[in-house]
Structures are given as C-alpha cells and as structure tokens.
Design an enzyme around this catalytic site. Structure first.
Site, PDB file in Angstrom:
ATOM      1  N   ALA A 192     -15.273   3.194  -1.507  1.00  0.00           N
ATOM      2  CA  ALA A 192     -15.009   2.102  -0.565  1.00  0.00           C
ATOM      3  C   ALA A 192     -13.567   1.620  -0.624  1.00  0.00           C
ATOM      4  O   ALA A 192     -13.217   0.607  -0.028  1.00  0.00           O
ATOM      5  CB  ALA A 192     -15.955   0.941  -0.852  1.00  0.00           C
ATOM      6  N   GLU A 206       0.832  -1.209   0.000  1.00  0.00           N
ATOM      7  CA  GLU A 206       0.000   0.000   0.000  1.00  0.00           C
ATOM      8  C   GLU A 206       0.864   1.255   0.000  1.00  0.00           C
ATOM      9  O   GLU A 206       1.789   1.386   0.807  1.00  0.00           O
ATOM     10  CB  GLU A 206      -0.885  -0.025   1.247  1.00  0.00           C
ATOM     11  CG  GLU A 206      -2.296   0.388   1.006  1.00  0.00           C
ATOM     12  CD  GLU A 206      -3.064  -0.558   0.081  1.00  0.00           C
ATOM     13  OE1 GLU A 206      -3.112  -0.273  -1.137  1.00  0.00           O
ATOM     14  OE2 GLU A 206      -3.606  -1.554   0.562  1.00  0.00           O
ATOM     15  N   ASP A 223      -4.064   0.874  -9.257  1.00  0.00           N
ATOM     16  CA  ASP A 223      -5.470   0.564  -9.510  1.00  0.00           C
ATOM     17  C   ASP A 223      -5.723   0.266 -10.988  1.00  0.00           C
ATOM     18  O   ASP A 223      -6.421  -0.694 -11.340  1.00  0.00           O
ATOM     19  CB  ASP A 223      -6.363   1.733  -9.069  1.00  0.00           C
ATOM     20  CG  ASP A 223      -6.157   2.066  -7.605  1.00  0.00           C
ATOM     21  OD1 ASP A 223      -5.564   1.245  -6.881  1.00  0.00           O
ATOM     22  OD2 ASP A 223      -6.571   3.166  -7.184  1.00  0.00           O
ATOM     23  N   THR A 227       2.987   2.018  -1.975  1.00  0.00           N
ATOM     24  CA  THR A 227       4.315   1.734  -2.522  1.00  0.00           C
ATOM     25  C   THR A 227       4.385   2.081  -4.005  1.00  0.00           C
ATOM     26  O   THR A 227       5.477   2.251  -4.544  1.00  0.00           O
ATOM     27  CB  THR A 227       4.651   0.239  -2.342  1.00  0.00           C
ATOM     28  OG1 THR A 227       3.485  -0.520  -2.691  1.00  0.00           O
ATOM     29  CG2 THR A 227       5.032  -0.077  -0.904  1.00  0.00           C
ATOM     30  N   LEU A 241     -12.078   0.506  -3.277  1.00  0.00           N
ATOM     31  CA  LEU A 241     -11.989  -0.646  -4.175  1.00  0.00           C
ATOM     32  C   LEU A 241     -11.818  -0.202  -5.629  1.00  0.00           C
ATOM     33  O   LEU A 241     -12.057  -0.965  -6.553  1.00  0.00           O
ATOM     34  CB  LEU A 241     -13.247  -1.523  -4.027  1.00  0.00           C
ATOM     35  CG  LEU A 241     -13.496  -2.055  -2.609  1.00  0.00           C
ATOM     36  CD1 LEU A 241     -14.837  -2.782  -2.530  1.00  0.00           C
ATOM     37  CD2 LEU A 241     -12.368  -2.987  -2.164  1.00  0.00           C
ATOM     38  N   SER A 281     -13.334   2.222  -7.580  1.00  0.00           N
ATOM     39  CA  SER A 281     -14.466   2.436  -8.489  1.00  0.00           C
ATOM     40  C   SER A 281     -14.093   3.432  -9.586  1.00  0.00           C
ATOM     41  O   SER A 281     -14.536   3.293 -10.733  1.00  0.00           O
ATOM     42  CB  SER A 281     -15.675   2.930  -7.705  1.00  0.00           C
ATOM     43  OG  SER A 281     -15.363   4.122  -7.008  1.00  0.00           O
ATOM     44  N   SER A 282     -13.278   4.417  -9.263  1.00  0.00           N
ATOM     45  CA  SER A 282     -12.948   5.433 -10.269  1.00  0.00           C
ATOM     46  C   SER A 282     -11.993   4.878 -11.325  1.00  0.00           C
ATOM     47  O   SER A 282     -12.180   5.115 -12.521  1.00  0.00           O
ATOM     48  CB  SER A 282     -12.389   6.692  -9.620  1.00  0.00           C
ATOM     49  OG  SER A 282     -11.361   6.372  -8.721  1.00  0.00           O
TER      50      SER A 282
HETATM   51  C1  GAF Z   1      -5.085   4.629  -4.151  1.00  0.00           C
HETATM   52  C2  GAF Z   1      -4.245   5.073  -5.322  1.00  0.00           C
HETATM   53  F1  GAF Z   1      -5.042   5.336  -6.388  1.00  0.00           F
HETATM   54  C3  GAF Z   1      -3.196   4.046  -5.699  1.00  0.00           C
HETATM   55  O1  GAF Z   1      -2.366   4.549  -6.714  1.00  0.00           O
HETATM   56  C4  GAF Z   1      -2.383   3.622  -4.475  1.00  0.00           C
HETATM   57  O2  GAF Z   1      -1.455   4.620  -4.127  1.00  0.00           O
HETATM   58  C5  GAF Z   1      -3.302   3.285  -3.311  1.00  0.00           C
HETATM   59  O3  GAF Z   1      -4.237   4.313  -3.046  1.00  0.00           O
HETATM   60  C6  GAF Z   1      -2.546   3.003  -2.050  1.00  0.00           C
HETATM   61  O4  GAF Z   1      -1.793   1.844  -2.182  1.00  0.00           O
HETATM   62  O5  GAF Z   1      -5.873   3.520  -4.487  1.00  0.00           O
END
Ligand code: GAF
Length: 388
Positions: A130, A38, A179, A40, A132, A134-135
């Site tokens: 949430a 996370e 994401d 990272t 997850l 969505s965007s």
């Molecule tokens: C959000 C961001 F969009 C991702 O790029 C990432 O940094 C995440 O937070 C954290 O790991 O989802």
C-alpha cells in the site's frame, strides 16, 4: 473509516504454539507516511516522513546453541515456515516475503557479526503493497530486535543502513533511506526532517490533533513493488540526469538551473529532474511552514507535490489522482500520493470535522468509476521501533 487494528497481544501465544517454545522477546517497527519529499532520498535530497500507528511485529527466539545456524521464519497469516541456513544464505532460496527478514541477517553478517540460528514469527498491521513501507517495517523490527537481544551495540542510525543494505543488496530493490529512517528514528507527534546526504535528521512538530486535523490514508488497493522495473528505471533516469548535468546527485541542482536543463536534457529525463529539484524546495518550505504556522498551512505544498509526481515524475495512477482530486473537492486542506508510486496510497490532510465527509466522497467516487473500494483510515505520527 476502518477501525484501527489491535496490536500484537496474541503474538507470544501464536509463537509458542508454532515453535513449541515461547519467544525470548517481541519487537515492533512502524510503517510510515511520507508527508512530502518523494524519490528525493536516493538523490541525496530532503524527506519528511512520519511513523504511523501501524507496525510490523516480530516474536524472536534465539535457537539453543548446538542446534546449528538455522533461520526459521513464519507469518501469522499462515503458509509454510520458511527455513534458511545462515551459512549459505542466498536470495533465491528464500521465499520473497521472508527475504526482508533473511536480508537483515545477511546484512548484519556482512558487517562482521556471526548470528545464531533464530525462530521468528511475523505479524503486521501495515497493509502490504500500500506504499506504507510494510517491508521496511519488517526489516526494522527484525534488526532492532536482533540488536537488542544479541547486544550488537548498533545505533538506530546504523540499523537504518543495515536495513537499507538488506533491501538493496539482498532483496534487490535499489531504494534510499526514507522508509527505514522513518521506522527507526521517528517520535510521536513529529515528522522526521532528514537530509539524505548527511543523514542528519531533525524532529519537526506535527501536532495534528491539537490543530483539529486528521491525516487520512486512502489505500487504493492497487499494489506496487520496488524490486520490479518501474522504480529501477526512475533511479536510472535520475542518475543519468545528474551525470549529464555534471553533479554528484540531483540534490546539487538548484531551481535556477532548470531552464538550462530543459534545453540540454532529453524531455523524459528533464521531467524527472524537475520533480526532484522542485520537490526538495517543497520539503524545505513545508518544514518552514510547519515550524512557523503549523500543519494547516501546508496544504498547497501537498497538492503541488502530487501534481509534480503526476505530471513530471510520472508515478501516479488514475486511482491516486481520483483520490486526491476528490478529497480536495470535498474540502481537504491538502492531499497527495505518498510513497514510491505506481499505486499504493494517497494521504489527505483534513479538518477533523470533515473527515467523514471526505472519506464518503472518495468511496463514492471510486464506486462511480468502477474501481476497487479503497481502504480509508486515519493515522497519527507515532514512535519508531520498540521492544513490546
Ligand atoms: C520507496 C522507497 F523505498 C524509498 O526509499 C523512497 O525512494 C520512496 O519509495 C519514494 O520517495 O518507499
């Protein structure tokens, strides 16, 4: 547990009713759970997400030639049709939710494509806010669809960067590639191990069902947004940490430098650096364990990741901590918050036979604490963006 929402069977008919013509095609792109790794991504480190079986769906119709370069975007949730002229696309002239669509048009045009006017209808089974993605799911469905329909010839990897640009440069959220990569590059029953510096990915088997496991998502329904202050401050703190340690990105800081970093960095910067450095190690170890012993072996790493985000990175919330602690006390193998933080969802890896018990314990704990009841549902690692 909440039942899985049905997919996008009604999308073509809804599109036709709204726009008076049927869509040329419909596309879907999934949300994601980040198993571990996370914050990272923008530190050029490692991530391990998987696409979930919840997605954004879009109906797309290229407007006839001669009808101008008008983009129309609507949602099956209702509300007015958002209209934007592609010749003068600007963030502030587009309603916030539709920026994820308009931003993809903008980012493709920045790459030199001239796109035709289009009608788009959006549906989604990814809960909004949430944690997850969505965007990103919406961006990826639009980008994948335009690429297919217009024959733009971009690879999925290139579409990741198009969607990231839409989010960074048009929407204004300084996010990494986690994401969009999960939404475009995932395959069923696998997590995506991604090196965010080289952007090289590898599929790592995540055979949850075969191992008798279930991945629960606990959506705290306390929502978050990445174009607001908190996320930007974290990016700034990490950038400062890297600069003060004399490295290109925190990816370049090894565990052995943490003692020195503690002595030289301001405490709030050091804690952020520590999270990133240790989280990268946890991702690598998680991949090793998944490949050598399977998903039941990664529980401790999930819990350690949560503790690091709570104590060092400072992005958990009382609701997320309660979800994780309660799931663990009720017999989960591992649990952690997932996504950007400041609310959103936790995940809990549980034996299938204990899923109902863990869910009931979390619901009871939230009720006892007087928090909004969370939405709890299971997810399975699914495919990336696709033509419906
Ligand atoms: C959000 C961001 F969009 C991702 O790029 C990432 O940094 C995440 O937070 C954290 O790991 O989802």
């Amino acid at each position: 547990m909440t039942a899985l929402p049905t997919a996008f069977d009604a999308l073509p008919a809804s599109f036709t009713e709204l726009y008076g013509a049927s869509p040329d095609a419909c596309f879907a792109a999934p949300g994601r759970v980040n198993l571990i790794g996370e914050h990272t991504d923008y530190n050029e480190g490692f991530v391990l997400p998987f696409a979930i079986d919840r997605a954004a769906g879009v109906g797309l119709r290229i407007r006839p030639e001669g009808s101008g370069r008008l983009l129309r975007v609507a949602s099956t949730r209702g509300g007015p049709v958002v209209e934007a002229e592609l010749d003068s696309l600007e963030t502030r002239s587009v309603a916030p939710w539709a920026r994820y669509v308009a931003g993809v048009f903008w980012a493709l045009e920045q790459r030199g494509f001239t796109l035709p006017g289009s009608d788009i209808l959006v549906d989604s089974t990814v809960p909004i806010g949430a944690g997850l993605s969505s965007s990103a799911a919406l961006e990826c469905a639009v980008a994948f669809g335009l690429n297919e329909q217009l024959g733009l010839g971009l690879s999925r990897e290139e579409l990741v960067l198009v969607c990231q640009s839409a989010e960074n440069d048009f929407v204004g959220a300084p996010t990494g590639i986690l994401d969009q990569s999960a939404s475009l590059l995932s395959t069923p029953d696998h997590a995506l191990f991604l090196d965010c510096r080289t952007r090289q990915g590898r599929q790592v088997a995540l055979p949850l069902a075969a191992a008798g496991l279930v991945m629960l998502v606990i959506d705290t329904r306390v929502s978050h947004a990445h174009d607001s202050g908190g996320y930007k401050e974290l990016v700034a703190a990490c950038t400062r940490g890297a600069k003060e340690l004399g490295v290109k990105a925190l990816r370049d800081v090894g565990i052995e430098r943490l003692a020195e970093a503690e002595g030289t960095l301001a405490p709030e910067i050091y804690r952020r650096v520590k999270h990133i450095v240790t989280e990268n190690q946890r991702v690598l170890r998680t991949v090793e364990l998944l490949e050598s012993r399977g998903p039941a072996a990664i529980g401790d790493l999930l819990v350690a990741s949560h503790a690091s985000m709570r104590d060092d990175f400072g992005i958990s919330s009382v609701e997320l901590d309660l979800a994780v602690d309660t799931a663990m006390a009720a017999g989960a193998i591992g649990a952690r918050m997932t996504g950007g933080g400041f609310g959103g969802s936790a995940i809990a890896l549980v034996a299938a036979s204990r899923a109902a018990e863990v869910s009931a314990a979390v619901l009871a704990a939230f009720a006892a604490a007087g928090y909004i009841a969370p939405e709890i549902f299971s997810v399975v690692p699914g495919p990336g963006a696709r033509h419906l």
